[in-house]
Structures are given as structure tokens and as C-alpha cells.
Scaffold this motif. Structure first.
Motif, PDB file in Angstrom:
ATOM      1  N   GLY A  26      -8.300   6.918  -5.522  1.00 49.69           N
ATOM      2  CA  GLY A  26      -7.170   7.240  -4.641  1.00 49.69           C
ATOM      3  C   GLY A  26      -7.467   8.369  -3.677  1.00 49.69           C
ATOM      4  O   GLY A  26      -6.929   8.392  -2.565  1.00 49.69           O
ATOM      5  N   THR A  35      -9.404   1.350  -2.948  1.00 52.47           N
ATOM      6  CA  THR A  35      -9.439   1.714  -4.361  1.00 52.47           C
ATOM      7  C   THR A  35     -10.002   0.540  -5.155  1.00 52.47           C
ATOM      8  O   THR A  35     -10.116  -0.573  -4.632  1.00 52.47           O
ATOM      9  CB  THR A  35      -8.034   2.085  -4.897  1.00 52.47           C
ATOM     10  OG1 THR A  35      -7.211   0.933  -4.801  1.00 52.47           O
ATOM     11  CG2 THR A  35      -7.431   3.232  -4.112  1.00 52.47           C
ATOM     12  N   ARG A  37      -8.904  -1.167  -7.595  1.00 50.16           N
ATOM     13  CA  ARG A  37      -8.029  -2.270  -7.957  1.00 50.16           C
ATOM     14  C   ARG A  37      -7.323  -2.922  -6.776  1.00 50.16           C
ATOM     15  O   ARG A  37      -6.473  -3.763  -6.952  1.00 50.16           O
ATOM     16  CB  ARG A  37      -7.054  -1.825  -9.051  1.00 50.16           C
ATOM     17  CG  ARG A  37      -7.737  -1.915 -10.387  1.00 50.16           C
ATOM     18  CD  ARG A  37      -7.244  -1.010 -11.473  1.00 50.16           C
ATOM     19  NE  ARG A  37      -8.221  -1.046 -12.554  1.00 50.16           N
ATOM     20  CZ  ARG A  37      -9.351  -0.322 -12.571  1.00 50.16           C
ATOM     21  NH1 ARG A  37      -9.622   0.519 -11.613  1.00 50.16           N
ATOM     22  NH2 ARG A  37     -10.193  -0.455 -13.577  1.00 50.16           N
ATOM     23  N   THR A 202      -6.210   8.708  -9.646  1.00 49.63           N
ATOM     24  CA  THR A 202      -6.842   7.806 -10.609  1.00 49.63           C
ATOM     25  C   THR A 202      -5.772   7.089 -11.425  1.00 49.63           C
ATOM     26  O   THR A 202      -4.744   7.675 -11.757  1.00 49.63           O
ATOM     27  CB  THR A 202      -7.830   8.540 -11.548  1.00 49.63           C
ATOM     28  OG1 THR A 202      -8.366   7.600 -12.482  1.00 49.63           O
ATOM     29  CG2 THR A 202      -7.188   9.683 -12.299  1.00 49.63           C
ATOM     30  N   SER A 203      -6.047   5.821 -11.736  1.00 50.97           N
ATOM     31  CA  SER A 203      -5.088   5.044 -12.534  1.00 50.97           C
ATOM     32  C   SER A 203      -5.141   5.451 -13.999  1.00 50.97           C
ATOM     33  O   SER A 203      -4.239   5.112 -14.763  1.00 50.97           O
ATOM     34  CB  SER A 203      -5.381   3.550 -12.377  1.00 50.97           C
ATOM     35  OG  SER A 203      -6.722   3.288 -12.733  1.00 50.97           O
ATOM     36  N   VAL A 205      -6.942   4.443 -16.479  1.00 56.55           N
ATOM     37  CA  VAL A 205      -7.003   3.335 -17.448  1.00 56.55           C
ATOM     38  C   VAL A 205      -8.435   2.970 -17.834  1.00 56.55           C
ATOM     39  O   VAL A 205      -8.635   2.126 -18.706  1.00 56.55           O
ATOM     40  CB  VAL A 205      -6.284   2.065 -16.911  1.00 56.55           C
ATOM     41  CG1 VAL A 205      -4.803   2.332 -16.718  1.00 56.55           C
ATOM     42  CG2 VAL A 205      -6.907   1.551 -15.623  1.00 56.55           C
ATOM     43  N   ASN A 227      -0.425  11.601  -7.503  1.00 56.04           N
ATOM     44  CA  ASN A 227      -0.565  10.147  -7.394  1.00 56.04           C
ATOM     45  C   ASN A 227       0.760   9.600  -6.866  1.00 56.04           C
ATOM     46  O   ASN A 227       1.814  10.022  -7.335  1.00 56.04           O
ATOM     47  CB  ASN A 227      -0.869   9.540  -8.782  1.00 56.04           C
ATOM     48  CG  ASN A 227      -1.458   8.145  -8.693  1.00 56.04           C
ATOM     49  OD1 ASN A 227      -0.916   7.283  -8.019  1.00 56.04           O
ATOM     50  ND2 ASN A 227      -2.568   7.925  -9.378  1.00 56.04           N
ATOM     51  N   GLN A 229       1.935   6.793  -7.455  1.00 58.10           N
ATOM     52  CA  GLN A 229       2.485   5.879  -8.471  1.00 58.10           C
ATOM     53  C   GLN A 229       2.521   6.560  -9.845  1.00 58.10           C
ATOM     54  O   GLN A 229       1.759   7.489 -10.091  1.00 58.10           O
ATOM     55  CB  GLN A 229       1.575   4.646  -8.626  1.00 58.10           C
ATOM     56  CG  GLN A 229       1.210   3.941  -7.355  1.00 58.10           C
ATOM     57  CD  GLN A 229       2.369   3.149  -6.796  1.00 58.10           C
ATOM     58  OE1 GLN A 229       3.290   2.779  -7.525  1.00 58.10           O
ATOM     59  NE2 GLN A 229       2.346   2.915  -5.498  1.00 58.10           N
ATOM     60  N   THR A 231       1.416   6.653 -13.683  1.00 58.00           N
ATOM     61  CA  THR A 231       0.209   6.197 -14.380  1.00 58.00           C
ATOM     62  C   THR A 231       0.377   6.504 -15.872  1.00 58.00           C
ATOM     63  O   THR A 231       1.262   7.287 -16.252  1.00 58.00           O
ATOM     64  CB  THR A 231      -1.076   6.916 -13.894  1.00 58.00           C
ATOM     65  OG1 THR A 231      -1.135   8.220 -14.496  1.00 58.00           O
ATOM     66  CG2 THR A 231      -1.149   7.049 -12.383  1.00 58.00           C
TER      67      THR A 231
END
Ligand code: OAD
Length: 263
Positions: A26, A35, A37, A202-203, A205, A227, A229, A231
Motif C-alpha cells: 500500500g 498492490t 492483491r 499492508t493487509s 495476512v 491503511n 481499509q 485489516t
């Protein structure tokens, strides 16, 4: 993003002596690097990254995989560090004990002036011999020259090792491979000993990298996340700053150390 949360995070950073900044794809999104994904675009849309970024894929079709990495390398070369990368370099300038740990294989942190990033997943710019890690792999010249368009979708045969003639492969960590031991242990040590860990873009995951902020939290550090979003790391973070890194990081640096870094 709420101003009160920004001020809260700024107080935490100002009080910290040891800081770890942990970044993912990100941070480079606003430099135009997709990114991990995101859907792959252009001709590569028909390939799944999970099927290209493996030792098996390289073994089965080295020209396809090397061509994909040449394309990614060319895109990164054309990208420029953004305000988020620059803000991280500014944090390092303020805090002598600041360790930058990245999952990214680009070189945008270095080009933004960061000291020495720990690259947990290797680098697009460190190819190596498939047969012997000790063999020096000279960096191959880009097929179209530095200024050319990225060779999107083109199959490109990888160069051969100058010592043993085995294939040269990208120096990145592929699915199913272990992380470079020295990098992982340096990251774990830094996360265990820091006062504040800033996790950015970073997600959270992909393991074991996603353990790094969790290790910091377990060791008593304050974890701050940037972020846009939610996470899975939200739960270990004291403050979640929802926004993009190129917007939030400069604002956080200014709120912590003043607009000119006067402290
Ligand atoms: P992902 O692609 O999984 O996640 C990117 C994260 O960045 C998401 O949580 C987005 O919400 C966030 N994001 C998007 N734009 C942003 C912006 N402008 N500012 C801040 N955040 C933004 O990327 P990683 O977490 O880095 O591993 O992925 C981890 C690993 O998965 C990669 O290193 C790669 C992949 O498998 C290997 O290659 C071994």
C-alpha cells in the motif's frame, strides 16, 4: 481521518525512543505500483500472480516468469517515491533508533532516502543464481533500455550465471519459500524491542511477515496502523488511522515534529 486520532498517534510517536516502521504494498500504491492483491492489468491479467511467483512456475517456464519480473522491474524503475516514502525517511531523520522493515520488493524506500530497509521478501534488483547462492549474479541489462516502455506480457529468457551457467532467477521470496533468515531475525529483534511500531499499507495476512506487528504488540509496544481499509491487524493496534499513506504519513510527521521537523 479523525484529527483527534492523529494527535493521539503523534503523542505516542513523540514519546518513543525506538520505532519500527513496517510497510507493505500500500505504501507504493500512490507511486503507481499495484498492490499484490490488485487484479493484474494488461496482458498479464490472464495470469495469476500466485501461479507466476513460485519456484515451480520458474522451473516449468523460466522465460514467462523472467518476463513478468522484467515487466515489474521496468514499472518500478519508472515509478517515483511518494510523500509516504518521504515521510518515513523524515521519521528516520528525527529518530536515530528507527528500523524500517518492508515486505516490498521495490526500491522506493531507498530512493526516498531511507537508511537501510530490511527487505523481508527480497528485492526485484537482486537477481541470483538458481544453483548457488554464493555465485555473483551480475544485473542483466534491461531489454529495451531504461527509458523504454515496460516489456508487458513478453517472454524473456533469463540470463545465465557467469560462474556455472545455471539460470539466474529473481531475488525475491516466492510462495512456498522461506524468508531470508538474517532479515527475519533482524525484524523480529527490532519488533521485540521497539516502543512504537507503525504498520503502513499492508493487509497483514501473509505470514510470517504479518507476525512482526503482533510481536511488537505482545512485547508491549504501541502499534499504530495507517491503511484506508480495515485489516486483521486492527485488533492489535492502539490507533487506526484510516487514509492513504501519502496523505496520512506527512500529516502525522507534521503533527509530531512540526511542519519543518523542528521537534
Ligand atoms: P496487499 O496487496 O496484500 O495489501 C495492500 C494493503 O495496502 C491493503 O490492506 C490496502 O488496503 C492497503 N492500501 C492500498 N492503498 C493504500 C494506500 N494508498 N495507502 C495505504 N494503504 C493502502 O500487500 P501486502 O500486505 O504488502 O509477498 O502483501 C504482503 C505480501 O503478500 C507481499 O509482500 C507478497 C504477497 O504475497 C511475497 O511476494 C512473498
Amino acid at each position: 481521518m479523525e484529527e483527534a486520532l492523529l494527535q493521539q498517534a503523534a503523542l505516542m510517536l513523540r514519546d518513543a525512543r525506538r520505532i519500527v516502521v513496517f510497510t507493505g504494498a500500500g505504501i507504493s500504491a500512490e507511486s503507481g505500483v499495484p498492490t499484490f492483491r490488485d487484479d493484474l492489468t494488461g496482458l498479464w491479467a490472464r495470469f495469476d500472480a500466485h501461479q507466476l511467483a513460485t519456484p515451480e512456475a520458474f522451473h516449468a517456464d523460466p522465460d514467462l516468469v523472467w518476463g513478468w519480473y522484467e515487466w515489474r522491474r521496468a514499472r518500478v524503475r519508472r515509478a517515483q517515491p511518494n510523500a509516504g516514502h518521504l515521510a518515513i525517511a523524515a521519521i528516520e531523520a528525527q529518530v536515530p533508533d528507527c528500523t524500517l522493515v518492508t515486505q516490498n520488493v521495490d526500491d522506493l524506500h531507498e530512493r526516498a532516502g531511507s537508511r537501510l530497509a530490511i527487505h523481508l521478501h527480497g528485492s526485484l534488483f537482486a537477481p541470483r543464481c538458481v544453483a548457488a547462492a554464493a555465485h555473483p549474479a551480475t544485473f542483466p541489462a534491461p531489454p529495451d533500455g531504461e527509458a523504454g516502455e515496460p516489456p508487458e506480457g513478453r517472454r524473456i529468457p533469463p540470463p545465465r550465471c557467469s560462474s556455472c551457467a545455471a539460470l539466474v532467477r529473481p531475488g525475491v521470496v516466492w510462495f512456498g519459500e522461506g524468508l531470508p533468515e538474517a532479515a527475519l531475525s533482524a525484524a523480529v529483534d527490532a519488533a521485540s524491542a521497539c516502543d512504537v511500531l507503525l504498520t503502513v499499507g499492508t493487509s497483514g495476512v501473509v505470514y510470517p511477515a504479518a507476525e512482526i506487528p503482533r510481536i511488537a504488540a505482545r512485547s508491549g509496544a504501541t502499534v499504530i496502523q495507517i491503511n484506508p481499509q480495515r485489516t486483521p491487524l486492527d485488533e492489535v493496534c492502539a490507533v487506526n488511522l484510516r487514509g492513504t499513506s501519502a496523505q496520512v504519513l506527512p500529516a502525522l510527521v507534521a503533527a509530531t515534529w512540526g511542519p519543518n521537523g523542528e521537534g
